[in-house]
Design a protein around this motif. Structure first.
Motif, short mmCIF file in Angstrom:
data_model
loop_
_atom_site.label_atom_id
_atom_site.label_comp_id
_atom_site.label_asym_id
_atom_site.label_seq_id
_atom_site.Cartn_x
_atom_site.Cartn_y
_atom_site.Cartn_z
N LEU A 70 0.86 -1.17 0.00
CA LEU A 70 0.00 0.00 0.00
C LEU A 70 0.90 1.22 0.00
O LEU A 70 1.76 1.36 0.86
CB LEU A 70 -0.87 -0.02 1.26
N SER A 71 0.75 2.07 -1.01
CA SER A 71 1.58 3.27 -1.07
C SER A 71 0.74 4.43 -1.55
O SER A 71 -0.36 4.26 -2.06
CB SER A 71 2.79 3.06 -1.99
N GLY A 72 1.27 5.62 -1.35
CA GLY A 72 0.54 6.79 -1.79
C GLY A 72 1.18 8.06 -1.25
O GLY A 72 2.35 8.07 -0.86
N GLU A 73 0.36 9.10 -1.21
CA GLU A 73 0.87 10.39 -0.75
C GLU A 73 -0.23 11.16 -0.04
O GLU A 73 -1.36 11.23 -0.52
CB GLU A 73 1.37 11.20 -1.93
N ARG A 74 0.12 11.71 1.11
CA ARG A 74 -0.76 12.66 1.79
C ARG A 74 -0.16 14.03 1.52
O ARG A 74 0.95 14.33 1.98
CB ARG A 74 -0.87 12.39 3.28
N LYS A 75 -0.89 14.82 0.75
CA LYS A 75 -0.36 16.11 0.30
C LYS A 75 -0.51 17.18 1.39
O LYS A 75 -1.49 17.20 2.13
CB LYS A 75 -1.06 16.54 -0.98
N LEU A 76 0.46 18.06 1.42
CA LEU A 76 0.45 19.19 2.34
C LEU A 76 -0.69 20.13 1.95
O LEU A 76 -0.84 20.46 0.77
CB LEU A 76 1.80 19.92 2.24
N PRO A 77 -1.53 20.52 2.91
CA PRO A 77 -2.63 21.41 2.55
C PRO A 77 -2.12 22.80 2.18
O PRO A 77 -1.07 23.24 2.63
CB PRO A 77 -3.48 21.46 3.83
N ASP A 78 -2.89 23.47 1.33
CA ASP A 78 -2.55 24.85 0.96
C ASP A 78 -2.88 25.78 2.13
O ASP A 78 -3.96 25.69 2.71
CB ASP A 78 -3.35 25.29 -0.27
N LEU A 79 -1.93 26.64 2.47
CA LEU A 79 -2.16 27.64 3.51
C LEU A 79 -2.57 28.95 2.86
O LEU A 79 -2.09 29.28 1.78
CB LEU A 79 -0.89 27.85 4.34
N PRO A 80 -3.42 29.70 3.55
CA PRO A 80 -3.74 31.02 3.01
C PRO A 80 -2.49 31.88 2.94
O PRO A 80 -1.53 31.68 3.70
CB PRO A 80 -4.74 31.58 4.03
N GLU A 81 -2.49 32.84 2.04
CA GLU A 81 -1.33 33.72 1.87
C GLU A 81 -1.00 34.42 3.20
O GLU A 81 -1.88 34.92 3.89
CB GLU A 81 -1.61 34.77 0.79
#
Length: 139
Positions: A70-81
């Motif tokens: 089982l593999s994959g990626e948990r992406k970093l959420p976008d932060l507001p500017e």
């Protein structure tokens, strides 16, 4: 010295694993991601994986012989500017977990479902590998 068997599980290494987990928790060692549960019966095995914040399209499941990867990626959420992290305890990035199953797997009998951040995988055993009850005939 006599040992009360009710204190010792059938798995002789369960106590060692529990001690290792307790020490890891006490010293802040990172846990494997994703957290998994695995069970089996004569027909199949089931794997559940906790994957909060991971999209199904970012998950890859592969089976070969008796190993499920089982593999994959948990992406970093976008932060507001202009925002900066105050605390970041959840890990982000690529992950891989390989699970050795107790039997060969029939790739045609693997099914996966994803809901509410939990991945459920059912892995069927080949018919020829399933235990068969042998009838005893009268002499």
């Amino acid at each position: 010295m006599l040992y009360r068997t009710s204190l010792y599980p059938a798995d002789p290494f369960a106590l060692m694993r529990r001690l290792s987990q307790d020490l890891d928790s006490a010293f802040g060692a990172p846990r494997a991601f994703p957290a998994l549960n695995v069970w089996q019966n004569e027909e199949a095995a089931a794997i559940t994986a906790e994957l909060p914040g991971v999209e199904p399209a970012d998950i890859d499941i592969q089976v070969k012989d008796n190993v499920l990867t089982l593999s994959g990626e948990r992406k970093l959420p976008d932060l507001p500017e202009g925002a900066t992290w105050h605390r970041r305890e959840r890990a982000f990035g690529r992950f891989t977990r390989a699970i050795r199953l107790p039997f060969r797997v029939d790739p045609e009998k693997v099914e996966a479902r994803f809901a509410d951040g939990v991945l459920r995988i059912a892995v069927g055993r080949p018919d020829e590998d399933k235990p068969r009850r042998i009838e005893i005939k009268a002499a």
